[in-house]
Scaffold this motif. Sequence first.
Motif, PDB file in Angstrom:
ATOM      1  N   THR A  34       0.849  -1.177   0.000  1.00 24.99           N
ATOM      2  CA  THR A  34       0.000   0.000   0.000  1.00 24.99           C
ATOM      3  C   THR A  34       0.885   1.227   0.000  1.00 24.99           C
ATOM      4  O   THR A  34       1.822   1.289   0.782  1.00 24.99           O
ATOM      5  CB  THR A  34      -0.833   0.028   1.280  1.00 24.99           C
ATOM      6  N   LEU A  36       0.902   4.661   1.190  1.00 22.01           N
ATOM      7  CA  LEU A  36       0.124   5.572   2.036  1.00 22.01           C
ATOM      8  C   LEU A  36       0.252   7.017   1.567  1.00 22.01           C
ATOM      9  O   LEU A  36      -0.461   7.892   2.039  1.00 22.01           O
ATOM     10  CB  LEU A  36       0.561   5.450   3.494  1.00 22.01           C
ATOM     11  N   GLU A  92       6.389  -4.174   6.362  1.00 20.11           N
ATOM     12  CA  GLU A  92       6.084  -3.115   7.312  1.00 20.11           C
ATOM     13  C   GLU A  92       7.058  -1.935   7.244  1.00 20.11           C
ATOM     14  O   GLU A  92       6.610  -0.786   7.246  1.00 20.11           O
ATOM     15  CB  GLU A  92       5.946  -3.669   8.717  1.00 20.11           C
ATOM     16  N   PRO A  93       8.384  -2.184   7.163  1.00 22.07           N
ATOM     17  CA  PRO A  93       9.269  -1.028   6.966  1.00 22.07           C
ATOM     18  C   PRO A  93       8.898  -0.242   5.709  1.00 22.07           C
ATOM     19  O   PRO A  93       8.895   0.995   5.736  1.00 22.07           O
ATOM     20  CB  PRO A  93      10.653  -1.663   6.816  1.00 22.07           C
ATOM     21  N   LEU A  95       5.954  -0.008   4.312  1.00 25.17           N
ATOM     22  CA  LEU A  95       4.715   0.719   4.592  1.00 25.17           C
ATOM     23  C   LEU A  95       5.026   1.988   5.384  1.00 25.17           C
ATOM     24  O   LEU A  95       4.489   3.066   5.099  1.00 25.17           O
ATOM     25  CB  LEU A  95       3.767  -0.181   5.386  1.00 25.17           C
ATOM     26  N   LEU A  96       5.925   1.871   6.362  1.00 27.91           N
ATOM     27  CA  LEU A  96       6.259   3.033   7.183  1.00 27.91           C
ATOM     28  C   LEU A  96       7.022   4.081   6.380  1.00 27.91           C
ATOM     29  O   LEU A  96       6.890   5.277   6.640  1.00 27.91           O
ATOM     30  CB  LEU A  96       7.069   2.610   8.412  1.00 27.91           C
ATOM     31  N   VAL A  97       7.812   3.638   5.374  1.00 26.77           N
ATOM     32  CA  VAL A  97       8.485   4.610   4.507  1.00 26.77           C
ATOM     33  C   VAL A  97       7.445   5.415   3.730  1.00 26.77           C
ATOM     34  O   VAL A  97       7.516   6.646   3.664  1.00 26.77           O
ATOM     35  CB  VAL A  97       9.475   3.917   3.548  1.00 26.77           C
ATOM     36  N   PHE A  99       4.480   5.954   4.649  1.00 30.65           N
ATOM     37  CA  PHE A  99       3.846   6.797   5.658  1.00 30.65           C
ATOM     38  C   PHE A  99       4.669   8.062   5.874  1.00 30.65           C
ATOM     39  O   PHE A  99       4.140   9.171   5.921  1.00 30.65           O
ATOM     40  CB  PHE A  99       3.716   5.987   6.952  1.00 30.65           C
ATOM     41  N   GLY A 100       5.998   7.890   5.954  1.00 35.15           N
ATOM     42  CA  GLY A 100       6.890   9.039   6.111  1.00 35.15           C
ATOM     43  C   GLY A 100       6.802   9.983   4.928  1.00 35.15           C
ATOM     44  O   GLY A 100       6.737  11.207   5.095  1.00 35.15           O
ATOM     45  N   VAL A 101       6.757   9.412   3.713  1.00 34.02           N
ATOM     46  CA  VAL A 101       6.644  10.243   2.503  1.00 34.02           C
ATOM     47  C   VAL A 101       5.345  11.049   2.557  1.00 34.02           C
ATOM     48  O   VAL A 101       5.322  12.251   2.253  1.00 34.02           O
ATOM     49  CB  VAL A 101       6.695   9.365   1.232  1.00 34.02           C
ATOM     50  N   VAL A 103       3.648  12.012   5.209  1.00 35.21           N
ATOM     51  CA  VAL A 103       3.750  13.064   6.230  1.00 35.21           C
ATOM     52  C   VAL A 103       4.550  14.248   5.695  1.00 35.21           C
ATOM     53  O   VAL A 103       4.168  15.417   5.859  1.00 35.21           O
ATOM     54  CB  VAL A 103       4.419  12.480   7.500  1.00 35.21           C
ATOM     55  N   ILE A 104       5.667  13.940   5.005  1.00 32.91           N
ATOM     56  CA  ILE A 104       6.521  15.002   4.472  1.00 32.91           C
ATOM     57  C   ILE A 104       5.768  15.807   3.410  1.00 32.91           C
ATOM     58  O   ILE A 104       5.721  17.037   3.464  1.00 32.91           O
ATOM     59  CB  ILE A 104       7.809  14.400   3.865  1.00 32.91           C
ATOM     60  N   GLY A 218      -5.278  12.136   3.128  1.00 32.84           N
ATOM     61  CA  GLY A 218      -5.732  10.994   3.912  1.00 32.84           C
ATOM     62  C   GLY A 218      -7.156  10.594   3.535  1.00 32.84           C
ATOM     63  O   GLY A 218      -7.473   9.410   3.398  1.00 32.84           O
TER      64      GLY A 218
ATOM     65  N   MET B 116       0.387  -5.575   6.806  1.00 34.87           N
ATOM     66  CA  MET B 116      -0.042  -4.311   6.214  1.00 34.87           C
ATOM     67  C   MET B 116      -1.546  -4.058   6.392  1.00 34.87           C
ATOM     68  O   MET B 116      -1.975  -2.950   6.661  1.00 34.87           O
ATOM     69  CB  MET B 116       0.297  -4.427   4.740  1.00 34.87           C
ATOM     70  N   TRP B 123      -6.142   2.045  11.113  1.00 37.96           N
ATOM     71  CA  TRP B 123      -6.249   3.461  10.743  1.00 37.96           C
ATOM     72  C   TRP B 123      -7.678   3.808  10.320  1.00 37.96           C
ATOM     73  O   TRP B 123      -8.232   4.838  10.714  1.00 37.96           O
ATOM     74  CB  TRP B 123      -5.242   3.788   9.636  1.00 37.96           C
ATOM     75  N   ILE B 283       8.129  17.535   8.449  1.00 39.32           N
ATOM     76  CA  ILE B 283       8.997  17.258   7.310  1.00 39.32           C
ATOM     77  C   ILE B 283      10.312  16.665   7.806  1.00 39.32           C
ATOM     78  O   ILE B 283      10.786  15.643   7.294  1.00 39.32           O
ATOM     79  CB  ILE B 283       9.258  18.558   6.513  1.00 39.32           C
ATOM     80  N   GLY B 286       9.639  13.207   9.514  1.00 41.04           N
ATOM     81  CA  GLY B 286       9.374  12.188   8.490  1.00 41.04           C
ATOM     82  C   GLY B 286      10.648  11.780   7.781  1.00 41.04           C
ATOM     83  O   GLY B 286      10.915  10.587   7.580  1.00 41.04           O
ATOM     84  N   ILE B 290      12.489   8.082   7.732  1.00 34.99           N
ATOM     85  CA  ILE B 290      12.802   7.336   6.508  1.00 34.99           C
ATOM     86  C   ILE B 290      14.286   6.972   6.476  1.00 34.99           C
ATOM     87  O   ILE B 290      14.660   5.839   6.177  1.00 34.99           O
ATOM     88  CB  ILE B 290      12.414   8.154   5.258  1.00 34.99           C
ATOM     89  N   ILE B 293      14.879   4.106   8.819  1.00 32.59           N
ATOM     90  CA  ILE B 293      14.370   2.819   8.333  1.00 32.59           C
ATOM     91  C   ILE B 293      15.312   2.254   7.271  1.00 32.59           C
ATOM     92  O   ILE B 293      15.613   1.066   7.243  1.00 32.59           O
ATOM     93  CB  ILE B 293      12.945   2.967   7.751  1.00 32.59           C
TER      94      ILE B 293
END
Lengths: 289, 309
Positions: A34, A36, A92-93, A95-97, A99-101, A103-104, A218, B116, B123, B283, B286, B290, B293
């Motif tokens: 996914t 995000l 999962e890592p 997915l979290l990346v 998620f970070g993108v 947010v940024i 979102g 996932m 959420w 920013i 995040g 990244i 990670i």
Amino acid sequence: MYILQVLINGMLLGGVYAILGLGMSLILGIVKLTNLAHGEYIVIGAYTSMVLQAQLGTDPFLSLIVSVPFLFLAGYLVQRFLVNKAMSSGAEPALLVTFGVSVILKDVLLLIFGADARHISTDYSNSTVMIAGLAIPLLNICLLVLSGAAVLLLHLFMHHTRTGMAIRAVSDDPEPAELSGINVPHTFAVAAGAAAATAAVAGLCVGMKWTWYPSSGGHYLLIAFVIVVIGGLGNVAGTFAAGILFGLMQVIGGASYGLLISYIFLILMLTIRPNEFFGRYLLFQRKRH
Amino acid sequence: MISGDSGSKKSLMIAGAVFLLLLIPGVTGAAGNNVLRYGFRIFLYITIGEMWNLLSGYAGMTSLGQQSFIGLSGYALAVVTSKYGMPYPLGFISGLVISLVFALAMSFLLLRIDGMYFAITTWVVAEALGTLFMSMTYVNRGAGMTISAVPYPRIGTLYVMALVLCFGVLLLIKMLMSSGSGLKIIAMRDDPQAAEASGVNLKKTKRMVYILAAGITSLAGSLFFLNKGTIYPESGFDIGWTISMVFIVIIGGSGTFYGPVAGAVIYVLLSEILAHYPGWSNIILGAAAIVMILFCPKGIVRIRIRNKN
């Protein structure tokens, strides 16, 4: 007569909802991940069209000439250099990346454009055409045609080009695909780029139809999910039907209850009948083990 | 790595000494309000960070919906104190009970899926709650609610409550993870099939972890909103809560005991510095997450350990 008119408009908006879900369906079906940040891609598409219209004064539909390649490139780069790398250590890592993108991007958009509501309007934004005594907004018809064309183009790309075939081969099973000489990381990135390109079209549609904010991503992401879950993964016709169904739910349930109903529907679909929806995904997982 | 009985006794004594030391400024008012405010936030972020770490780092259940319990407990506090005029500890208890019941009910749905899809569905649940509260007249819809308490607790009191919660949680995690249940949780994360074959009841273990994290996150949520004084659907069920938890655990070190502690300290200090540059904080957070990670998935706690050896 009025009810019929509302229903027809709900159905016409199905094209917009379908295009929201199309990119998500693509990335989930092929990369099995996914993204995000997909909602933010859609919002970027809307801003790109808005800026081009304001600067060049051309019809917003023409802005796609710029926004589609732009988002394709962005989606390609994010997948190639960030997500692919994280995918090697698990879902999962990765997915979290994404998620970070997300947010940024949300805050970058806020810095650039401010928190104001935006809308792309044209001379024909409020025009209607009379068909068989029903007043149908011209815009809804245009957007349906646009999304139909986008779906058709994507279908042709996936089934009649070498890259499309490579994408489908990787989607079925990356290992034999790699053995036959397909560059898997590149192919994943192309698929992600194509998904982002559909977000450019989706962004134009939502921007012309409604108002948006930097934080709207979102909301669009969750709508995309609802569409994919109703329509089935990687199923273009299903996605279109789901878009129409969702459009009807919105006009029948009203904005907030329509959304709540679709969230609950989504939760139930995801948790109670995961196998029906994720059948292909699970099959793929089993093959790998 | 394995500490004997005397070792754990020693570390317990050190923890006790640190606790008492940290208690002094709260009780005596020796420190300024700003210091207490930092401390309050750090303790609460350690608490919710440890809970997200328990879910994602130890149990392999990455959730993006822990804000459900923060919002539920914040609203429980607001309804109990301002609608019914009852004292705020009763609001804490109702928030806790509602969160536990909600988590138990949701666990029957959510624990059917994993990875996932678990993350995304959690959420969606939080978003659905936000949408629901947005349209419920009982909680004033989008207009939000205020939290009332007479006398309103001062920052010193809030600080002590957060400190007690934080050390209670740290002790709980330490005990849990060195017990048989902790081994089951780790085994389940590393290889669910093998764990199940060796007699770990996966559903039961997951349910315990999920409900425990929900309950404690709700207590932290009550304290957050007791400090804030007002709650809206967008602030209670904000994905921002999860963003901070992800950042704290990823930066600090996922699946480690001290990771969330280090992560929470960095998070609070960093967001304090970044407050001078409005708009940049997420920013930078995040981007930092990244980078961690991709290049340092084990977090800063383990960098330090590796350099020592």
